[in-house]
Design an enzyme around this catalytic site. Structure first.
Site, short mmCIF file in Angstrom:
data_model
loop_
_atom_site.label_atom_id
_atom_site.label_comp_id
_atom_site.label_asym_id
_atom_site.label_seq_id
_atom_site.Cartn_x
_atom_site.Cartn_y
_atom_site.Cartn_z
N ALA A 154 0.86 -1.18 0.00
CA ALA A 154 0.00 0.00 0.00
C ALA A 154 0.90 1.23 0.00
O ALA A 154 2.05 1.17 0.44
CB ALA A 154 -0.89 -0.01 1.24
N GLY A 179 0.61 -5.08 0.73
CA GLY A 179 -0.56 -5.20 -0.15
C GLY A 179 -0.22 -5.88 -1.47
O GLY A 179 -1.11 -6.43 -2.13
N GLU A 188 -0.37 -9.48 -0.69
CA GLU A 188 -1.80 -9.76 -0.51
C GLU A 188 -2.54 -9.79 -1.85
O GLU A 188 -3.45 -10.60 -2.05
CB GLU A 188 -2.42 -8.71 0.42
#
Ligand code: COA
Length: 254
Positions: free
Chosen positions: A64, A110, A113
């Site tokens: 992120a 992220g 992920e």
């Protein structure tokens, strides 16, 4: 699209996150555009499979966008995690068409992920995986605490989540995080070759594979709660500030 590059190869859509100067970090625009692109995959009859990758040679996605963290409090952190999971990560996981991650460099936070939300992953030899949120005084917010233990086992996942360490492509292969490791130059042709096989299969049966396989796993909302709460801690502010100022964080437990 401002931050994605989309291309078609027969019936396969290739989505490349396209912010190489920021190692393809997921900012609000990328999340928004990924949501739109995945929605289109659901609705577009021409698309039979999807490959997600990163632009450039260095990163798949390095997480992120930490520069957006400063403005977040507990409610904002939770909202960010919920929106991303609903509109992108869970949507990819539940996509009725196969979605493959072609991991071409750093897949951190992220990014790891995002790769894990895909139905399966292949990686180039220079890929690196990790969940370094702990270094920022945070935990994963886009499903990492659920999907990582499922894929590599609880003990290995706990170690990665607690140490923030990165693993290289051979380790990711050994852990079962990726199905195959290729030379850097062969990654996309390998991913496209897998999709060419998938594209010959019955679409309704493929959708059935996704639904039936995913049905074995329950949702867990605890991660979103804790991810949000941590944004109200001084340590999370310190973690993001230290990263942006290129220094080591000093955590105090508050
Ligand atoms: N968010 C925002 N910006 C990021 C970023 C992220 N997650 N990851 C990298 N960047 C930016 C850097 O700030 C840098 O920007 P600048 O050139 O304007 O200073 C640029 O991308 C290149 O990264 P840099 O750190 O200089 O590359 P490196 O090769 O030295 O290190 C990494 C690569 C991946 C090890 C390092 O960038 C990193 O640790 N990134 C953060 C990973 C992370 O914690 N992700 C989880 C977030 S929840």
């Amino acid at each position: 699209m401002q931050s994605l590059s989309l291309s078609f190869h027969d019936h396969t859509l290739v989505i490349a996150i396209n912010r190489p100067e920021k190692l393809n970090a997921l900012n609000k625009v990328v999340i928004e555009e990924l949501g739109t692109a995945i929605s289109d995959v659901y609705n577009n009859g021409e698309i039979r499979s999807v490959i997600i990758t990163g632009s450039g040679t260095k990163a798949f996605v390095a997480g992120a966008d930490i520069s957006e963290f400063g403005a977040l409090d507990a409610a904002g952190g939770k909202a960010m995690a919920e929106k991303g999971q609903k509109e992108v990560f869970d949507k990819i996981e539940n996509c009725p068409k196969p979605v493959i991650a072609a991991v071409n460099g750093f897949a951190l936070g992220g990014g790891c992920e995002l790769a894990m939300a895909c139905h399966f992953r292949i990686a180039s030899a220079n890929a690196r995986f990790g969940q370094p949120e702990i270094n920022l005084g945070l935990i994963p917010g886009y499903g990492g605490t659920r999907r990582l233990p499922r894929l590599i086992g609880k003990g290995r996942a706990m170690e990665m989540l607690m140490t923030g360490k990165m693993i290289d492509a051979p380790a990711a292969l050994q852990y079962g995080l990726v199905n195959e490791v290729t030379a850097e130059d062969d990654l996309m042709s390998k991913a496209l070759a897998i999709c060419a096989v998938i594209n010959t299969k019955a679409p309704l049966a493929l959708a059935g594979v996704v639904r039936a396989t995913n049905a074995a796993f329950d949702e867990n909302k605890t991660e979103t709660e804790i991810f949000g709460q941590l944004f109200d801690t001084a340590d999370a502010k310190e973690g993001a500030a230290a990263f942006l100022e290129k220094r080591q964080p000093v955590f105090k437990g508050a």
